[in-house]
Design an enzyme around this catalytic site. Structure first.
Site, PDB file in Angstrom:
ATOM      1  N   SER A 135       5.343 -10.849  -9.979  1.00 22.62           N
ATOM      2  CA  SER A 135       4.601  -9.701  -9.355  1.00 22.62           C
ATOM      3  C   SER A 135       3.406  -9.463 -10.485  1.00 22.62           C
ATOM      4  CB  SER A 135       5.537  -8.514  -9.267  1.00 22.62           C
ATOM      5  OG  SER A 135       4.516  -7.352  -8.814  1.00 22.62           O
ATOM      6  N   LYS A 161       3.129 -12.646  -6.350  1.00 21.85           N
ATOM      7  CA  LYS A 161       2.789 -11.362  -5.552  1.00 21.85           C
ATOM      8  C   LYS A 161       1.714 -10.487  -5.980  1.00 21.85           C
ATOM      9  CE  LYS A 161       5.542  -7.130  -5.500  1.00 21.85           C
ATOM     10  NZ  LYS A 161       6.931  -6.746  -5.030  1.00 21.85           N
ATOM     11  N   LYS A 163      -0.369  -7.084  -6.254  1.00 23.86           N
ATOM     12  CA  LYS A 163      -0.509  -5.724  -5.766  1.00 23.86           C
ATOM     13  C   LYS A 163      -1.626  -5.403  -5.440  1.00 23.86           C
ATOM     14  CE  LYS A 163       3.552  -3.967  -7.437  1.00 23.86           C
ATOM     15  NZ  LYS A 163       4.710  -3.480  -6.890  1.00 23.86           N
ATOM     16  N   ASP A 189       1.564  -6.745  -2.124  1.00 23.63           N
ATOM     17  CA  ASP A 189       2.560  -5.581  -1.995  1.00 23.63           C
ATOM     18  C   ASP A 189       1.531  -4.513  -2.086  1.00 23.63           C
ATOM     19  OD1 ASP A 189       4.524  -3.550  -2.416  1.00 23.63           O
ATOM     20  OD2 ASP A 189       5.335  -4.233  -4.302  1.00 23.63           O
ATOM     21  N   GLU A 214       4.010  -6.763   2.196  1.00 23.96           N
ATOM     22  CA  GLU A 214       5.100  -5.401   1.536  1.00 23.96           C
ATOM     23  C   GLU A 214       4.708  -4.143   1.764  1.00 23.96           C
ATOM     24  OE1 GLU A 214       6.853  -6.729  -2.111  1.00 23.96           O
ATOM     25  OE2 GLU A 214       8.315  -4.903  -2.214  1.00 23.96           O
ATOM     26  N   ASP A 239       9.886  -2.179   1.528  1.00 19.38           N
ATOM     27  CA  ASP A 239      10.688  -1.952   0.144  1.00 19.38           C
ATOM     28  C   ASP A 239      11.087  -0.573   0.172  1.00 19.38           C
ATOM     29  OD1 ASP A 239      11.356  -1.589  -2.531  1.00 19.38           O
ATOM     30  OD2 ASP A 239       9.288  -1.957  -3.173  1.00 19.38           O
ATOM     31  N   LYS A 263      16.440  -3.940  -3.300  1.00 22.93           N
ATOM     32  CA  LYS A 263      16.432  -3.548  -4.934  1.00 22.93           C
ATOM     33  C   LYS A 263      17.937  -2.720  -4.729  1.00 22.93           C
ATOM     34  CE  LYS A 263      11.619  -3.121  -5.768  1.00 22.93           C
ATOM     35  NZ  LYS A 263      10.653  -2.054  -5.791  1.00 22.93           N
ATOM     36  N   GLY A 291      12.220  -6.363  -7.963  1.00 21.68           N
ATOM     37  CA  GLY A 291      12.381  -5.927  -9.325  1.00 21.68           C
ATOM     38  C   GLY A 291      11.906  -4.564  -9.685  1.00 21.68           C
TER      39      GLY A 291
HETATM   40  O1  NPG Z   1       8.962  -7.943 -11.720  1.00 18.63           O
HETATM   41  O2  NPG Z   1      10.429  -6.272 -12.047  1.00 18.63           O
HETATM   42  C1  NPG Z   1       9.232  -7.039 -11.765  1.00 18.63           C
HETATM   43  C2  NPG Z   1       8.295  -5.901 -10.977  1.00 18.63           C
HETATM   44  C3  NPG Z   1       8.257  -6.415  -9.538  1.00 18.63           C
HETATM   45  O3  NPG Z   1       6.189  -5.224  -8.513  1.00 18.63           O
HETATM   46  C4  NPG Z   1       7.426  -5.298  -8.935  1.00 18.63           C
HETATM   47  N1  NPG Z   1       7.839  -3.975  -8.776  1.00 18.63           N
HETATM   48  O4  NPG Z   1       6.981  -2.066  -6.253  1.00 18.63           O
HETATM   49  O5  NPG Z   1       8.269  -3.602  -6.171  1.00 18.63           O
HETATM   50  C5  NPG Z   1       7.491  -2.762  -6.856  1.00 18.63           C
HETATM   51  C6  NPG Z   1       7.631  -2.999  -8.259  1.00 18.63           C
HETATM   52  C7  NPG Z   1       7.608  -1.722  -8.931  1.00 18.63           C
HETATM   53  C8  NPG Z   1       7.766  -1.773 -10.551  1.00 18.63           C
HETATM   54  C9  NPG Z   1       8.329  -0.475  -8.294  1.00 18.63           C
HETATM   55  C10 NPG Z   1       8.242  -0.597 -10.922  1.00 18.63           C
HETATM   56  C11 NPG Z   1       8.659   0.707  -9.054  1.00 18.63           C
HETATM   57  C12 NPG Z   1       8.741   0.428 -10.390  1.00 18.63           C
END
Ligand code: NPG
Length: 368
Positions: A135, A161, A163, A189, A214, A239, A263, A291
């Site tokens: 990500s 991915k 953001k 996302d 997403e 999500d 998750k 994640g």
């Molecule tokens: O690789 O763990 C990872 C990060 C993946 O983008 C990621 N997580 O919105 O999914 C999400 C985001 C996130 C990270 C959300 C931290 C909340 C806290």
């Protein structure tokens, strides 16, 4: 299993690079680890709540408070408890799914360590390694983004991915497509940053052959997601909206999504995560493992979950080095774009005491 007591341990883990999303920027991970102690074994769980309630209502101090005040006393009161019983025992307390998930994972870890069985065995893992995505946060400029993506592609990540948020969407996606070609598995996302009124703008992403978009809209906008899904050819994945198997069932019946990001922390634990996997598989809905910038403790369990047969898309299960210079467990290292599913008892990994001490900011022992 009788629980003797639970340790709450806060650790501070600097990130190798700031991670910016539409809801904020993380530069360090403030993690709450829980250690459940029983006469036979001890087990670890990682609470994925962030320091501030920006992704969801939970936050680390709140999670610690609800655990010490309500959840842990409820769990330690009965003469015995096992992982299957945790959600039922904690059900009277509304919400707080990330706190509950961490406790359930720690109880499950203790139980499996005592039985000499792995998380993968318990959950029903169907493979011994999982393909990994990465990500990539919002960057200051497109050249910086392209450098970051190039680095991850060189490391072997099989899916990227990006953001996105209003003002950082079409141009970065176009730039990444142009530079890395049509074969790169690419998805975006939004973390709930858009409204349905922006559907015509989001439809411009349809040109780029994305795997999915997403959580484009707010978490409680299931009906609007269904309307948006009808306007886009890019598949909609949810999500934040999916906090339980019931939410997943509602979203699928409404046509609000055709893919689900699972998750375990967001849905209250690995058992509920598996129920969502099963439900989605029965409906032909693909799932992938999300994640939350986990340390090796949470990552070990996520990788086991991602090995279930319905996880047909690569997850945000990156190697430890994508997040931390030093992980608290032995690091997860990408091999040919994959991570191996741990096979040892329980999580198959545990915090390394010397590293754990170095990063610990506080500990608290809550006896039964
Ligand atoms: O690789 O763990 C990872 C990060 C993946 O983008 C990621 N997580 O919105 O999914 C999400 C985001 C996130 C990270 C959300 C931290 C909340 C806290």
């Amino acid at each position: 299993m009788k629980i003797t007591g639970v340790e709450l341990r806060r650790i501070a883990m600097p990130l190798v690079a700031p991670f910016r999303t539409s809801f904020g920027t993380e530069t360090a991970r403030d993690v709450l680890l829980v250690r459940v102690v029983t006469p036979d074994a001890e087990g670890w769980g990682e609470c994925v709540a962030m320091s501030e309630p920006l992704y969801s209502p939970e936050y680390v101090d709140g999670a610690a408070e609800v655990m010490r005040r309500f959840l842990i006393p409820a769990l330690t009161a009965p003469p015995a408890v096992d992982a299957q019983a945790v959600a039922r025992v904690l059900a009277p307390f509304k919400g707080h799914r990330m706190a509950k998930a961490a406790l359930e994972a720690a109880v499950l870890d203790a139980e499996l360590r005592a039985a000499g069985r792995s998380f993968g065995w318990f959950l029903g893992a169907a493979r011994d390694r999982v393909p990994c995505g990465v990500s990539v946060g919002i960057m200051d400029s497109i050249p910086r983004l392209l450098d970051a993506v190039a680095g991850y592609v060189d490391e072997g990540y099989v899916r990227v991915k990006l953001k996105i948020e209003p003002g950082w969407d079409i141009a970065p996606v176009r730039a990444v497509r142009e530079r890395f070609g049509d074969d790169l598995l690419l998805q975006v996302d939004a973390n709930a940053a858009y409204t349905l009124a922006q559907a015509p703008h989001l439809a411009r992403l349809d040109d780029f052959g994305l795997l999915l978009i997403e959580q484009p809209l707010a978490e409680d906008d299931l009906v609007q997601h269904a309307a948006l899904a009808r306007l886009l050819s890019t598949p909609v994945c949810l999500d934040e909206s999916i906090e339980s198997a019931r939410h997943a069932a509602a979203a699928i019946s409404l046509g609000a999504c055709s893919i689900v990001n699972v998750k375990p922390g967001r849905v209250g634990g690995y058992l509920e995560a598996r129920r969502i996997h099963d439900l989605c598989a029965a409906h032909g809905v693909a799932v992938w493992c999300g994640g939350m910038l986990e340390t090796g403790v949470g990552r070990a369990a996520n990788v086991a979950l991602a090995a279930l047969p319905g996880f047909t898309l690569p997850g945000d299960t990156s190697g430890s080095g994508r997040y931390f210079a030093t992980d608290v467990t032995e690091p997860f290292v990408l091999e040919d774009g994959h991570l191996p599913v741990p096979t040892g008892p329980g999580l198959g990994v545990a915090p390394i005491p010397a590293i754990l001490e170095e990063v610990t900011t506080s500990t608290e022992w809550i006896p039964a």
